[in-house]
Design a protein around this motif. Structure first.
Motif, mmCIF file in Angstrom:
data_model
loop_
_atom_site.group_PDB
_atom_site.id
_atom_site.type_symbol
_atom_site.label_atom_id
_atom_site.label_comp_id
_atom_site.label_asym_id
_atom_site.label_seq_id
_atom_site.Cartn_x
_atom_site.Cartn_y
_atom_site.Cartn_z
ATOM 1 N N TYR A 46 0.840 -1.211 0.000
ATOM 2 C CA TYR A 46 0.000 0.000 0.000
ATOM 3 C C TYR A 46 0.874 1.259 0.000
ATOM 4 C CZ TYR A 46 -3.882 -3.100 1.399
ATOM 5 O OH TYR A 46 -4.824 -4.086 1.460
ATOM 6 N N LEU A 47 1.924 1.219 0.798
ATOM 7 C CA LEU A 47 2.838 2.361 0.911
ATOM 8 C C LEU A 47 3.498 2.667 -0.439
ATOM 9 C CD1 LEU A 47 4.455 4.311 2.824
ATOM 10 C CD2 LEU A 47 6.123 2.468 3.050
ATOM 11 N N VAL A 48 4.008 1.637 -1.099
ATOM 12 C CA VAL A 48 4.663 1.812 -2.396
ATOM 13 C C VAL A 48 3.663 2.359 -3.419
ATOM 14 C CG1 VAL A 48 5.705 0.541 -4.330
ATOM 15 C CG2 VAL A 48 6.464 0.094 -1.992
ATOM 16 N N GLY A 49 2.425 1.859 -3.369
ATOM 17 C CA GLY A 49 1.381 2.328 -4.282
ATOM 18 C C GLY A 49 1.072 3.801 -4.104
ATOM 19 N N ILE A 50 0.959 4.228 -2.848
ATOM 20 C CA ILE A 50 0.683 5.643 -2.558
ATOM 21 C C ILE A 50 1.840 6.531 -3.000
ATOM 22 C CG2 ILE A 50 0.526 7.307 -0.624
ATOM 23 C CD1 ILE A 50 -2.162 6.145 -1.214
ATOM 24 N N LEU A 51 3.069 6.108 -2.728
ATOM 25 C CA LEU A 51 4.236 6.922 -3.100
ATOM 26 C C LEU A 51 4.353 7.044 -4.620
ATOM 27 C CD1 LEU A 51 6.931 5.767 -0.494
ATOM 28 C CD2 LEU A 51 5.566 7.864 -0.477
ATOM 29 N N ALA A 52 3.982 5.980 -5.340
ATOM 30 C CA ALA A 52 4.016 6.032 -6.808
ATOM 31 C C ALA A 52 2.965 7.018 -7.329
ATOM 32 C CB ALA A 52 3.774 4.637 -7.385
ATOM 33 N N LEU A 53 1.768 6.989 -6.741
ATOM 34 C CA LEU A 53 0.709 7.921 -7.154
ATOM 35 C C LEU A 53 1.069 9.366 -6.796
ATOM 36 C CD1 LEU A 53 -2.506 5.896 -6.197
ATOM 37 C CD2 LEU A 53 -1.808 6.556 -8.503
ATOM 38 N N GLU A 54 1.726 9.537 -5.650
ATOM 39 C CA GLU A 54 2.115 10.891 -5.223
ATOM 40 C C GLU A 54 3.107 11.504 -6.210
ATOM 41 O OE1 GLU A 54 4.141 14.184 -3.754
ATOM 42 O OE2 GLU A 54 5.171 12.254 -3.961
ATOM 43 N N ARG A 55 4.003 10.699 -6.740
ATOM 44 C CA ARG A 55 4.968 11.221 -7.725
ATOM 45 C C ARG A 55 4.243 11.713 -8.974
ATOM 46 N NH1 ARG A 55 10.525 7.807 -8.030
ATOM 47 N NH2 ARG A 55 11.004 9.522 -9.414
ATOM 48 N N LEU A 61 1.090 12.699 -9.034
ATOM 49 C CA LEU A 61 0.319 13.890 -8.636
ATOM 50 C C LEU A 61 1.198 15.137 -8.630
ATOM 51 C CD1 LEU A 61 -2.311 15.182 -7.444
ATOM 52 C CD2 LEU A 61 -1.407 14.605 -5.176
ATOM 53 N N SER A 62 2.419 15.006 -8.105
ATOM 54 C CA SER A 62 3.316 16.165 -7.966
ATOM 55 C C SER A 62 3.680 16.778 -9.319
ATOM 56 C CB SER A 62 4.590 15.771 -7.204
ATOM 57 O OG SER A 62 5.386 14.910 -7.992
ATOM 58 N N ARG A 63 3.550 15.962 -10.391
ATOM 59 C CA ARG A 63 3.907 16.450 -11.735
ATOM 60 C C ARG A 63 2.684 16.894 -12.531
ATOM 61 N NH1 ARG A 63 7.139 11.068 -12.404
ATOM 62 N NH2 ARG A 63 9.031 11.518 -11.244
ATOM 63 N N ASN A 64 1.512 16.856 -11.904
ATOM 64 C CA ASN A 64 0.273 17.126 -12.621
ATOM 65 C C ASN A 64 -0.417 18.366 -12.040
ATOM 66 O OD1 ASN A 64 -2.410 17.051 -13.631
ATOM 67 N ND2 ASN A 64 -2.231 14.854 -14.008
ATOM 68 N N ALA A 65 -0.112 19.513 -12.614
ATOM 69 C CA ALA A 65 -0.632 20.786 -12.091
ATOM 70 C C ALA A 65 -2.166 20.826 -12.124
ATOM 71 C CB ALA A 65 -0.066 21.956 -12.890
ATOM 72 N N TRP A 115 5.399 14.579 3.264
ATOM 73 C CA TRP A 115 6.690 13.904 3.477
ATOM 74 C C TRP A 115 7.687 14.342 2.403
ATOM 75 C CZ3 TRP A 115 8.802 9.312 0.809
ATOM 76 C CH2 TRP A 115 9.924 8.773 1.462
ATOM 77 N N ARG A 116 7.230 14.376 1.157
ATOM 78 C CA ARG A 116 8.131 14.801 0.076
ATOM 79 C C ARG A 116 8.493 16.281 0.207
ATOM 80 N NH1 ARG A 116 7.526 17.203 -4.411
ATOM 81 N NH2 ARG A 116 5.261 17.070 -4.342
ATOM 82 N N GLN A 117 7.508 17.105 0.592
ATOM 83 C CA GLN A 117 7.777 18.549 0.766
ATOM 84 C C GLN A 117 8.829 18.787 1.855
ATOM 85 O OE1 GLN A 117 3.778 19.885 1.563
ATOM 86 N NE2 GLN A 117 3.398 20.489 -0.566
ATOM 87 N N LEU A 118 8.868 17.878 2.827
ATOM 88 C CA LEU A 118 9.825 18.009 3.937
ATOM 89 C C LEU A 118 11.161 17.311 3.645
ATOM 90 C CD1 LEU A 118 7.262 17.407 6.813
ATOM 91 C CD2 LEU A 118 8.472 19.553 6.383
ATOM 92 N N GLY A 119 11.333 16.911 2.384
ATOM 93 C CA GLY A 119 12.621 16.326 1.990
ATOM 94 C C GLY A 119 12.651 14.813 1.951
ATOM 95 N N GLY A 120 11.506 14.157 2.232
ATOM 96 C CA GLY A 120 11.465 12.689 2.202
ATOM 97 C C GLY A 120 11.608 12.166 0.784
ATOM 98 N N LYS A 121 12.425 11.119 0.626
ATOM 99 C CA LYS A 121 12.611 10.496 -0.693
ATOM 100 C C LYS A 121 12.569 8.979 -0.533
ATOM 101 C CE LYS A 121 15.227 14.132 -3.013
ATOM 102 N NZ LYS A 121 14.926 15.177 -2.014
ATOM 103 N N ARG A 122 12.125 8.321 -1.590
ATOM 104 C CA ARG A 122 11.990 6.864 -1.497
ATOM 105 C C ARG A 122 13.308 6.183 -1.155
ATOM 106 N NH1 ARG A 122 7.892 4.922 -6.248
ATOM 107 N NH2 ARG A 122 8.701 2.910 -5.611
#
Length: 200
Positions: free
Chosen positions: A80-89, A91-95, A173-180
C-alpha cells in the motif's frame, strides 16, 4: 524529525485501511485523526497536521516495525505504501490534478460547517475526491481483506477517504525532503527519530 512525523501519518493511514478492509469498522477517533490531516493545507508546523498524539504514536510504532531491524515487516502495508508513493509522484507532476484537488478540499471544508469529519456525507465526498482525481493518475491500489467487508459501500468510501489521507501525508513527506531512497539508505535515522519521539 518533521519528515518522520509525516511518514508516521502515512503509515498510520494505510494501517487504518488494512484494519478496515479486514474488520469492516474503524476506531472513530483514529479515523478522524487521519481525515482531519487532509484539511490542514496551510500548517504553521507539522504538528498542526497531526495534533492527535495517540495516532502519531501508532504511526511511530509502525515505523519501528516496518523499517527497524527487529520489526515484523508487513508485506501488505509495504505494498500500500509503495502504491501511494508512486501515485504521489504522478500527482506532484500534474498541475491540473493539484488544482482540482485544492478546489475539492475547499468544498469539504465548507461542508464541515454543518457535519463532523466522520459523517457519512463528508466521507463520501472525500472518497469521491480520491476516485475522481488520485485513482485516475496511475495503477489502482488493490486492497485485500474480508470480501464481506469490502463489498459494503461505506467501507469502500472510508478506505478511499483514508487513501486520500495517506496521499496528504505522502505529499507532506516529500515537501519536507522525504525520498523513497531514504527508506533504504536512511532507515536507521528514520527509526531512531521514531524511537526518540516515542520516548518523549
Amino acid at each position: 524529525m518533521e519528515s518522520t512525523q509525516a511518514f508516521a501519518g502515512l503509515l498510520h493511514a494505510v494501517a487504518e485501511v488494512q484494519y478496515l478492509s479486514r474488520h469492516g469498522e474503524s476506531d472513530k477517533d483514529m479515523l478522524a485523526a487521519s481525515l482531519n490531516s487532509i484539511l490542514v493545507t496551510n500548517p504553521d508546523s507539522v504538528a498542526d497536521v497531526y495534533p492527535d498524539r495517540f495516532s502519531q504514536r501508532k504511526g511511530m510504532q509502525l515505523i519501528q516495525s516496518q523499517l527497524g531491524e527487529q520489526g515484523q515487516k508487513d508485506v501488505e502495508l509495504t505494498r500500500y505504501l509503495v502504491g501511494i508513493l508512486a501515485l504521489e509522484r504522478k500527482l506532484s507532476r500534474n498541475a491540473n490534478a493539484l488544482g482540482m484537488l485544492a478546489e475539492r478540499i475547499n468544498q469539504v471544508e465548507r461542508q464541515l460547517h454543518h457535519f463532523a469529519i466522520t459523517d457519512e456525507q463528508v466521507i463520501a465526498n472525500l472518497a469521491s475526491i480520491y476516485s475522481d482525481i488520485i485513482s485516475e493518475l496511475g495503477p489502482k491500489i488493490q486492497i485485500t481483506g474480508n470480501p464481506n467487508c469490502l463489498q459494503r459501500p461505506l467501507v469502500q468510501q472510508k478506505i478511499r477517504a483514508l487513501l486520500l489521507s495517506a496521499m496528504r501525508s505522502a505529499v507532506l513527506w516529500r515537501q519536507l525532503g522525504g525520498k523513497r531512497r531514504h527508506l533504504v539508505f536512511a532507515r536507521k535515522a528514520i527509526v531512531d527519530a521514531a524511537t526518540k519521539s516515542l520516548s518523549l
